[in-house]
Each structure stands twice: as structure tokens, then as C-alpha cells.
Enzyme design. Structure first.
Site, PDB file in Angstrom:
ATOM      1  N   GLY A  46      19.442   4.563  -1.763  1.00  0.00           N
ATOM      2  CA  GLY A  46      18.433   5.405  -1.135  1.00  0.00           C
ATOM      3  C   GLY A  46      17.211   5.413  -2.022  1.00  0.00           C
ATOM      4  O   GLY A  46      16.663   4.358  -2.340  1.00  0.00           O
ATOM      5  N   GLU A  47      16.857   6.565  -2.486  1.00  0.00           N
ATOM      6  CA  GLU A  47      15.686   6.695  -3.357  1.00  0.00           C
ATOM      7  C   GLU A  47      16.071   7.653  -4.476  1.00  0.00           C
ATOM      8  O   GLU A  47      16.330   8.833  -4.226  1.00  0.00           O
ATOM      9  CB  GLU A  47      14.510   7.220  -2.515  1.00  0.00           C
ATOM     10  CG  GLU A  47      13.262   7.473  -3.284  1.00  0.00           C
ATOM     11  CD  GLU A  47      12.843   6.255  -4.086  1.00  0.00           C
ATOM     12  OE1 GLU A  47      12.732   5.152  -3.532  1.00  0.00           O
ATOM     13  OE2 GLU A  47      12.643   6.426  -5.307  1.00  0.00           O
ATOM     14  N   SER A  48      16.113   7.108  -5.709  1.00  0.00           N
ATOM     15  CA  SER A  48      16.676   7.915  -6.798  1.00  0.00           C
ATOM     16  C   SER A  48      15.844   9.152  -7.114  1.00  0.00           C
ATOM     17  O   SER A  48      16.382  10.190  -7.501  1.00  0.00           O
ATOM     18  CB  SER A  48      16.849   7.047  -8.046  1.00  0.00           C
ATOM     19  OG  SER A  48      15.610   6.489  -8.442  1.00  0.00           O
ATOM     20  N   CYS A  78      22.662   0.842  -6.180  1.00  0.00           N
ATOM     21  CA  CYS A  78      21.199   0.807  -6.187  1.00  0.00           C
ATOM     22  C   CYS A  78      20.631   2.150  -6.695  1.00  0.00           C
ATOM     23  O   CYS A  78      20.738   2.424  -7.880  1.00  0.00           O
ATOM     24  CB  CYS A  78      20.695   0.394  -4.804  1.00  0.00           C
ATOM     25  SG  CYS A  78      19.022  -0.258  -4.869  1.00  0.00           S
ATOM     26  N   ILE A 136      17.693  -4.275  -2.150  1.00  0.00           N
ATOM     27  CA  ILE A 136      16.550  -3.620  -1.501  1.00  0.00           C
ATOM     28  C   ILE A 136      15.821  -2.787  -2.555  1.00  0.00           C
ATOM     29  O   ILE A 136      16.348  -1.767  -3.005  1.00  0.00           O
ATOM     30  CB  ILE A 136      17.011  -2.707  -0.341  1.00  0.00           C
ATOM     31  CG1 ILE A 136      17.851  -3.504   0.664  1.00  0.00           C
ATOM     32  CG2 ILE A 136      15.800  -2.067   0.350  1.00  0.00           C
ATOM     33  CD1 ILE A 136      18.556  -2.643   1.699  1.00  0.00           C
ATOM     34  N   ARG A 137      14.674  -3.244  -2.949  1.00  0.00           N
ATOM     35  CA  ARG A 137      13.946  -2.567  -4.033  1.00  0.00           C
ATOM     36  C   ARG A 137      14.914  -2.178  -5.158  1.00  0.00           C
ATOM     37  O   ARG A 137      14.981  -1.022  -5.587  1.00  0.00           O
ATOM     38  CB  ARG A 137      13.177  -1.356  -3.497  1.00  0.00           C
ATOM     39  CG  ARG A 137      12.059  -1.761  -2.545  1.00  0.00           C
ATOM     40  CD  ARG A 137      11.259  -0.589  -2.020  1.00  0.00           C
ATOM     41  NE  ARG A 137      10.499   0.087  -3.057  1.00  0.00           N
ATOM     42  CZ  ARG A 137       9.382  -0.384  -3.614  1.00  0.00           C
ATOM     43  NH1 ARG A 137       8.889  -1.541  -3.257  1.00  0.00           N
ATOM     44  NH2 ARG A 137       8.745   0.303  -4.533  1.00  0.00           N
ATOM     45  N   HIS A 189      23.831  -3.524  -2.516  1.00  0.00           N
ATOM     46  CA  HIS A 189      24.401  -2.561  -1.560  1.00  0.00           C
ATOM     47  C   HIS A 189      25.673  -3.094  -0.906  1.00  0.00           C
ATOM     48  O   HIS A 189      25.614  -3.591   0.231  1.00  0.00           O
ATOM     49  CB  HIS A 189      23.391  -2.284  -0.447  1.00  0.00           C
ATOM     50  CG  HIS A 189      22.213  -1.485  -0.858  1.00  0.00           C
ATOM     51  ND1 HIS A 189      22.202  -0.103  -0.853  1.00  0.00           N
ATOM     52  CD2 HIS A 189      21.000  -1.862  -1.280  1.00  0.00           C
ATOM     53  CE1 HIS A 189      21.020   0.333  -1.244  1.00  0.00           C
ATOM     54  NE2 HIS A 189      20.267  -0.718  -1.521  1.00  0.00           N
ATOM     55  N   GLU A 191      27.842  -1.486   0.513  1.00  0.00           N
ATOM     56  CA  GLU A 191      28.122  -0.686   1.725  1.00  0.00           C
ATOM     57  C   GLU A 191      27.429  -1.248   2.964  1.00  0.00           C
ATOM     58  O   GLU A 191      27.745  -0.859   4.084  1.00  0.00           O
ATOM     59  CB  GLU A 191      27.732   0.787   1.490  1.00  0.00           C
ATOM     60  CG  GLU A 191      26.238   1.100   1.475  1.00  0.00           C
ATOM     61  CD  GLU A 191      25.540   0.807   0.131  1.00  0.00           C
ATOM     62  OE1 GLU A 191      26.115   0.082  -0.717  1.00  0.00           O
ATOM     63  OE2 GLU A 191      24.401   1.299  -0.051  1.00  0.00           O
TER      64      GLU A 191
HETATM   65  N1  GLN Z   1      14.015   1.769  -5.444  1.00  0.00           N
HETATM   66  C1  GLN Z   1      14.961   2.806  -5.190  1.00  0.00           C
HETATM   67  C2  GLN Z   1      14.970   3.840  -6.296  1.00  0.00           C
HETATM   68  O1  GLN Z   1      14.315   3.736  -7.253  1.00  0.00           O
HETATM   69  C3  GLN Z   1      16.355   2.277  -4.995  1.00  0.00           C
HETATM   70  C4  GLN Z   1      16.421   1.469  -3.726  1.00  0.00           C
HETATM   71  C5  GLN Z   1      17.750   1.457  -3.067  1.00  0.00           C
HETATM   72  O2  GLN Z   1      18.638   2.259  -3.313  1.00  0.00           O
HETATM   73  N2  GLN Z   1      17.851   0.560  -2.135  1.00  0.00           N
HETATM   74  O3  GLN Z   1      15.674   4.780  -6.205  1.00  0.00           O
END
Ligand code: GLN
Length: 210
Positions: A46-48, A78, A136-137, A189, A191
Site C-alpha cells: 500500500g503506502e507506508s 512492499c 509497484i513503486r 507483492h 499477494e
Molecule cells: N511506495 C510505497 C511506500 O513507500 C510502497 C508501494 C507498495 O506497497 N506497492 O509505501
């Protein structure tokens, strides 16, 4: 045996489905109460920065930090890996992490491009075929302490052919899957694909620690 999945943001539904496929029941964790009695925890992608903020505001962060420090098995993918790391580069200043794995990660840094790519990942402990990694990023693991077992690396060609300084530690490909005791974390990922070997490994780690 119930395995908690942090369900505040990100790919928690996919992790819950993967755990069910791997023979465990998943409990969605949205409040500190939901942590009671779980055998392990999954922190999704997700987004940390958002995960850190929501875990703090929901009151989950402190009790979960204690549980993980006391040995609760944890899996992070991630953003979840970033949450488990000891060191976070290019994070927000107020971003918190559990420090459960002795790695330093750089956010949004890994691989051939900053955004997204897919690559086959050889994971010797899982055997053939390679895992299909969806990035993904993704963060890059820039350093890993002696207690960290690197279970898989990005092929050197995938590591070096893009943004240049993307974290090859020692002439080998950048680590993408690491384990330290009962904590396992990936920059990709698992999942999001149908291969359940990594979730099965984690369920076995959780079962072994009960
Ligand atoms: N770039 C996201 C972060 O810094 C991580 C991306 C992801 O979980 N797909 O949290």
C-alpha cells in the site's frame, strides 16, 4: 490458527485470500482489539506513510510493536516491508516503522524503473519454478545486517538496467525477499499473483511458533 492482516489500507483483501488458500484463517485487523489471540501478522502493500499514520491513529502501532518485539511472526510486502524495516530512507519525517528486521530500505527505488515492473525471481528455498514478482513503486533494500537471510535477489540485469544506483549491495542483485527469524518481507507483492508458496511458508512459520 488465525493470522491477522492489517486492514487499514492497501492489499489486505488479497492477503486474506492468499492466507485462506494457504490453509490459515485470516482476521482483518482494524483496531487494537483485533490483535488479541492472533498467531502472526501480515502487513500488506500500500503506502507506508499512510499505513504508519493509520496504525498510529487507530492505536494499533504500540501494541503490535510490542507483540512483534516479543516474537509474533510477521510478514510484510512492499509497504509492509518498509513498516518492518529498521531504517527507512526517503520516507516522511514522521513515518514510523517497527524495526523488526535489520535492513535499511529506500522507498520508491527498486528495479528498472521507479514505478512498476514484473520479473521472475529465483527463490532457492521455494524451489522451481521461480516466483513471478510484481513490483509497484517498490523499496530497495540498501543494507542488511548479519542476522538477515537474503532469500532472493533481483537478477543483476533487472537491477542494473534502469535507474542506475538502485541498490546492488555487493555486485549481486538487489535483495527482494528477506527473512530474520520469524519475520519475512518482500519488496514485491506475492499477494497479487496466484502462487501461494510464500504464504504457505509464512503459515508454516506461524504454526511452528505457536
Ligand atoms: N511506495 C510505497 C511506500 O513507500 C510502497 C508501494 C507498495 O506497497 N506497492 O509505501
Amino acid at each position: 490458527m488465525e493470522i491477522g492482516v492489517i486492514a487499514l489500507q492497501g492489499s489486505f483483501a488479497e492477503h486474506a485470500a492468499a492466507l485462506a488458500d494457504a490453509g490459515a484463517s485470516a482476521r482483518l485487523v482494524r483496531s487494537p482489539h483485533d490483535l488479541l489471540g492472533i498467531a502472526a501478522i501480515v502487513i500488506p502493500g500500500g503506502e507506508s506513510t499512510t499505513l504508519s499514520m493509520l496504525m498510529s491513529s487507530s492505536g494499533i502501532f504500540e501494541p503490535l510493536a510490542k507483540e512483534i518485539a516479543a516474537g509474533l511472526p510477521a510478514m510484510g510486502t512492499c509497504a509492509g516491508m518498509i513498516m518492518l524495516a529498521a531504517g527507512v530512507r526517503d520516507g516522511r519525517q514522521d513515518q514510523r516503522s517497527f524495526g523488526a528486521m535489520d535492513i535499511t530500505v529506500r522507498r520508491n527505488a527498486s528495479g528498472r524503473q521507479v514505478d512498476s515492473f514484473e520479473a521472475d525471481i529465483e527463490v532457492p528455498c521455494l524451489g522451481d519454478p521461480p516466483l513471478h514478482g510484481v513490483f509497484i513503486r517498490a523499496p530497495a533494500v540498501e543494507s542488511a545486517g548479519p542476522e538477515v537471510e537474503v532469500l532472493a535477489r533481483l537478477a543483476v540485469a533487472d537491477t542494473l538496467s534502469g535507474t542506475g544506483d538502485t541498490g546492488s549491495l555487493d555486485g549481486l542483485g538487489s535483495p527482494v525477499l528477506c527473512r530474520q527469524g520469524s519475520v519475512i518481507a518482500s519488496t514485491f507483492h506475492p499477494e497479487l499473483t496466484a502462487d501461494r508458496r510464500l504464504h504457505r511458508l509464512f503459515v508454516a512459520m506461524a504454526a511452528a511458533s505457536v
